[in-house]
Structure formats: C-alpha cells, structure tokens
Write a protein that holds these residues in place. Sequence first.
Motif, short mmCIF file in Angstrom:
data_model
loop_
_atom_site.label_atom_id
_atom_site.label_comp_id
_atom_site.label_asym_id
_atom_site.label_seq_id
_atom_site.Cartn_x
_atom_site.Cartn_y
_atom_site.Cartn_z
N GLY A 30 0.80 -1.21 0.00
CA GLY A 30 0.00 0.00 0.00
C GLY A 30 0.83 1.26 0.00
N LEU A 31 0.11 2.37 0.10
CA LEU A 31 0.67 3.71 0.09
C LEU A 31 1.13 4.09 1.49
CD1 LEU A 31 1.04 6.49 -1.41
CD2 LEU A 31 -1.28 7.02 -0.62
N VAL A 32 2.38 4.48 1.61
CA VAL A 32 2.89 4.93 2.91
C VAL A 32 2.32 6.31 3.19
CG1 VAL A 32 4.94 5.46 4.28
CG2 VAL A 32 5.02 3.60 2.61
N THR A 33 1.65 6.46 4.33
CA THR A 33 1.03 7.74 4.67
C THR A 33 1.76 8.47 5.79
OG1 THR A 33 -0.51 6.66 6.19
CG2 THR A 33 -1.25 6.98 3.92
N LYS A 34 2.59 7.73 6.54
CA LYS A 34 3.26 8.36 7.68
C LYS A 34 4.44 7.50 8.12
CE LYS A 34 2.17 9.88 12.38
NZ LYS A 34 1.12 9.96 13.41
N CYS A 35 5.46 8.15 8.65
CA CYS A 35 6.57 7.47 9.32
C CYS A 35 6.50 7.80 10.80
CB CYS A 35 7.91 7.96 8.77
SG CYS A 35 8.25 7.41 7.11
N VAL A 36 6.68 6.79 11.61
CA VAL A 36 6.71 6.98 13.06
C VAL A 36 8.16 6.73 13.48
CG1 VAL A 36 5.70 6.31 15.27
CG2 VAL A 36 4.34 6.12 13.17
N SER A 37 8.94 7.79 13.49
CA SER A 37 10.39 7.65 13.66
C SER A 37 10.81 7.13 15.02
CB SER A 37 11.10 8.96 13.35
OG SER A 37 10.64 9.98 14.20
N HIS A 38 10.08 7.44 16.07
CA HIS A 38 10.50 6.97 17.40
C HIS A 38 10.29 5.47 17.59
CE1 HIS A 38 6.27 7.97 18.13
NE2 HIS A 38 6.31 7.11 19.13
N LEU A 42 6.21 2.28 9.63
CA LEU A 42 5.54 2.93 8.52
C LEU A 42 4.04 2.71 8.70
CD1 LEU A 42 7.63 1.48 5.55
CD2 LEU A 42 7.80 3.78 6.48
N VAL A 43 3.26 3.75 8.48
CA VAL A 43 1.81 3.61 8.44
C VAL A 43 1.44 3.54 6.96
CG1 VAL A 43 -0.42 4.62 9.02
CG2 VAL A 43 1.52 4.85 10.60
N VAL A 44 0.75 2.47 6.58
CA VAL A 44 0.46 2.18 5.18
C VAL A 44 -1.04 2.02 5.00
CG1 VAL A 44 0.85 0.51 3.33
CG2 VAL A 44 2.68 1.02 4.94
N GLN A 45 -1.57 2.64 3.93
CA GLN A 45 -2.97 2.45 3.58
C GLN A 45 -3.04 1.45 2.43
OE1 GLN A 45 -5.23 5.77 1.99
NE2 GLN A 45 -7.00 5.05 3.15
N THR A 46 -3.73 0.35 2.64
CA THR A 46 -3.84 -0.70 1.63
C THR A 46 -4.89 -0.30 0.59
OG1 THR A 46 -5.55 -1.95 2.80
CG2 THR A 46 -3.24 -2.46 3.35
N PRO A 47 -4.89 -0.96 -0.56
CA PRO A 47 -5.90 -0.65 -1.59
C PRO A 47 -7.34 -0.83 -1.10
CG PRO A 47 -4.12 -1.91 -2.56
CD PRO A 47 -3.89 -1.90 -1.06
N SER A 48 -7.55 -1.70 -0.11
CA SER A 48 -8.90 -1.90 0.43
C SER A 48 -9.30 -0.81 1.41
CB SER A 48 -8.99 -3.27 1.10
OG SER A 48 -8.15 -3.32 2.24
N GLY A 49 -8.37 0.12 1.73
CA GLY A 49 -8.66 1.22 2.64
C GLY A 49 -8.25 0.97 4.07
N ALA A 50 -7.70 -0.20 4.36
CA ALA A 50 -7.25 -0.50 5.72
C ALA A 50 -5.93 0.19 6.00
CB ALA A 50 -7.09 -2.01 5.90
N ASN A 51 -5.72 0.59 7.23
CA ASN A 51 -4.45 1.17 7.66
C ASN A 51 -3.66 0.13 8.43
OD1 ASN A 51 -4.60 3.89 6.69
ND2 ASN A 51 -6.20 4.23 8.20
#
Length: 64
Positions: A30-38, A42-51
């Motif tokens: 999926g599409l990476v929407t955010k990095c949580v550096s600490h 990676l926060v990823v949104q899948t094609p089905s809309g799940a995070n």
Amino acid sequence: MKRDRYDFICMEIEAGRDAFATHPASHEEGLVTKCVSHTNHLVVQTPSGANRCWDYHECEELSR
C-alpha cells in the motif's frame, strides 16, 4: 528494508510525494502515509482502505 531506504521513504512522503511498501509476511502492500520515527514504523494504507503499521525491518519498498 534497510535504514537508508526507510529514511528515503520518510523524506519522500514529507515532501508530498507518494511512496509504497509491501509486507511480505502478510502479502499486503500500500501507500505509505506516515513514518513513526520513534518506533521505526511505517503507516500504510492498503488498496482496500485498511491502515497498517509495519516495522520497517519487516517490509520492502515497492518501486513505482
């Protein structure tokens, strides 16, 4: 994924560009929407809309 690729993906999304990742163990991608550096995730949104939140060590970068 290696640390330098994780850092690159984080810079890409901070600049407003798209970056994609896959999680081989779950066969999701999926599409990476955010990095949580600490926590090095990676926060990823899948094609089905799940995070999903994945440790960068457990996933791979998808090329465009």
